[in-house]
Design an enzyme around this catalytic site. Sequence first.
Site, PDB file in Angstrom:
ATOM      1  N   SER A  49      79.528  61.261 157.307  1.00 34.30           N
ATOM      2  CA  SER A  49      80.521  60.187 157.308  1.00 34.30           C
ATOM      3  C   SER A  49      81.867  60.799 157.694  1.00 34.30           C
ATOM      4  CB  SER A  49      80.620  59.588 155.904  1.00 34.30           C
ATOM      5  OG  SER A  49      81.119  60.590 155.020  1.00 34.30           O
ATOM      6  N   ASP A  81      78.251  59.351 161.294  1.00 35.75           N
ATOM      7  CA  ASP A  81      77.935  58.146 160.518  1.00 35.75           C
ATOM      8  C   ASP A  81      79.220  57.323 160.295  1.00 35.75           C
ATOM      9  OD1 ASP A  81      76.218  56.540 159.111  1.00 35.75           O
ATOM     10  OD2 ASP A  81      76.038  57.843 157.360  1.00 35.75           O
ATOM     11  N   GLU A 135      77.245  48.184 163.464  1.00 37.53           N
ATOM     12  CA  GLU A 135      76.841  47.542 162.212  1.00 37.53           C
ATOM     13  C   GLU A 135      77.185  46.060 162.276  1.00 37.53           C
ATOM     14  OE1 GLU A 135      75.831  50.810 161.968  1.00 37.53           O
ATOM     15  OE2 GLU A 135      75.931  50.553 159.789  1.00 37.53           O
ATOM     16  N   GLY A 187      74.672  52.340 148.409  1.00 37.48           N
ATOM     17  CA  GLY A 187      74.773  52.699 146.992  1.00 37.48           C
ATOM     18  C   GLY A 187      73.569  52.190 146.225  1.00 37.48           C
ATOM     19  N   HIS A 216      70.306  50.933 156.781  1.00 39.16           N
ATOM     20  CA  HIS A 216      71.248  51.701 155.954  1.00 39.16           C
ATOM     21  C   HIS A 216      70.980  51.399 154.485  1.00 39.16           C
ATOM     22  CE1 HIS A 216      74.264  53.349 158.861  1.00 39.16           C
ATOM     23  NE2 HIS A 216      73.503  52.611 159.649  1.00 39.16           N
ATOM     24  N   GLY A 217      71.631  52.202 153.629  1.00 37.46           N
ATOM     25  CA  GLY A 217      71.521  51.932 152.194  1.00 37.46           C
ATOM     26  C   GLY A 217      70.129  52.194 151.658  1.00 37.46           C
ATOM     27  N   GLY A 218      69.524  53.296 152.077  1.00 34.13           N
ATOM     28  CA  GLY A 218      68.145  53.594 151.682  1.00 34.13           C
ATOM     29  C   GLY A 218      67.959  53.870 150.192  1.00 34.13           C
ATOM     30  N   ASN A 240      71.549  58.447 151.295  1.00 33.41           N
ATOM     31  CA  ASN A 240      72.627  59.337 150.871  1.00 33.41           C
ATOM     32  C   ASN A 240      72.785  59.396 149.349  1.00 33.41           C
ATOM     33  OD1 ASN A 240      74.799  61.042 150.806  1.00 33.41           O
ATOM     34  ND2 ASN A 240      76.198  59.746 151.944  1.00 33.41           N
ATOM     35  N   THR A 241      72.998  58.253 148.687  1.00 39.38           N
ATOM     36  CA  THR A 241      73.274  58.286 147.238  1.00 39.38           C
ATOM     37  C   THR A 241      72.203  59.055 146.447  1.00 39.38           C
ATOM     38  OG1 THR A 241      74.301  56.112 147.485  1.00 39.38           O
ATOM     39  CG2 THR A 241      73.876  56.838 145.245  1.00 39.38           C
TER      40      THR A 241
HETATM   41  O1  G3H Z   1      74.912  55.811 156.091  1.00 37.61           O
HETATM   42  C1  G3H Z   1      74.502  56.146 154.974  1.00 37.61           C
HETATM   43  C2  G3H Z   1      73.492  55.359 154.275  1.00 37.61           C
HETATM   44  O2  G3H Z   1      73.462  54.057 154.677  1.00 37.61           O
HETATM   45  C3  G3H Z   1      73.324  55.698 152.858  1.00 37.61           C
HETATM   46  O3  G3H Z   1      73.057  54.637 151.977  1.00 37.61           O
HETATM   47  O4  G3H Z   1      73.858  55.829 149.948  1.00 37.61           O
HETATM   48  O5  G3H Z   1      72.621  53.702 149.771  1.00 37.61           O
HETATM   49  O6  G3H Z   1      71.450  55.768 150.472  1.00 37.61           O
HETATM   50  P1  G3H Z   1      72.741  55.006 150.455  1.00 37.61           P
HETATM   51 ZN    ZN Z   2      75.183  53.616 155.967  1.00 31.26          ZN
END
Ligand code: G3H
Ligand code: ZN
Length: 289
Positions: A49, A81, A135, A187, A216-218, A240-241
């Site tokens: 990021s 990112d 996005e 998140g 995104h947001g896995g 990421n989180t």
């Molecule tokens: O670009 C990063 C991701 O979309 C991470 O999403 O933090 O919910 O896993 P996350």
């Molecule tokens: Zn993302």
Amino acid sequence: MPKSLGKIIKEAEEKKVAIGHFNVSDTEGLWAIFNSAKGLNLPVIIGVSEGERDFIGPKQAVALVRSLREEYDYPIYINADHTYSFERIKEAVQAGFDAVIFDGAKLSLEENIRLAKKSVDYAKSVNPEILVEAELGYIGTSSKLLDEIPEGAEIEARNLVRPEQALDFVQKTGVDLLAPAVGNLHGMLKHASNPNLDILRIKKIREEAGIPLVLHGGSGISDEDFQNAVRAGISIIHVNTALRKAYREGLEKSLAEKPEELAPYRFMEGGVEGMKRVVEKHLKLFNFM
Ligand code: G3H
Ligand code: ZN
């Protein structure tokens, strides 16, 4: 010579699997991800990021990933990112990233389209091989543990991206990859599961938009939703989180177990091992292994 990222994405589509995209802030994360992917012999994308790439250095992040790609002849790539301004897109393109994301999800649709197109035109004029993602639909901004759904996040069915909207966006901007809001969130909720994905919508968006889709947001997505999303047409999945959480918890454990240890390469071990487990688990899921 490893194949281009574009080719790797095409192959993932043909095999009906998804490529894992994991974020890093340092070389501990980078090695954890690289070694996990290499152990499974799967391609992988490293994400940074704006904050993460400032911590490593944008050019240094590119150089590190490129050095792994060359030394090990391995399909590892780096993505700039969530980039929120055209200035930072320029910086990333000039630094040599394999892919960049212009994130205008919070802007008006017109402004998102205008800046995404400007990013595509500029990026391709400098590096015709680079991939540009945009996005569509706001899903929150932070990779952190959440008390509640972020304000303004579009997770109600009526707010999610419509297939015809995705097609219009792709036609007007010329992006290579699209990340639509399909019930996903950046998140991970602390006290509940993240909302379910709209799998049928993913399928329709993929058919209509005609380009590879990115989820995104896995973190916080169920195993079942992940695999159904891949079957429906997702080609890249960002995590990421969950990785940050494993890093921190593993590091705290290491520090507690070795209170006298001063060598970072020893007291960081727990954090690295924690990240490796998260990466392996997700890569196996995304590749139906
Ligand atoms: O670009 C990063 C991701 O979309 C991470 O999403 O933090 O919910 O896993 P996350
Ligand atoms: Zn993302």
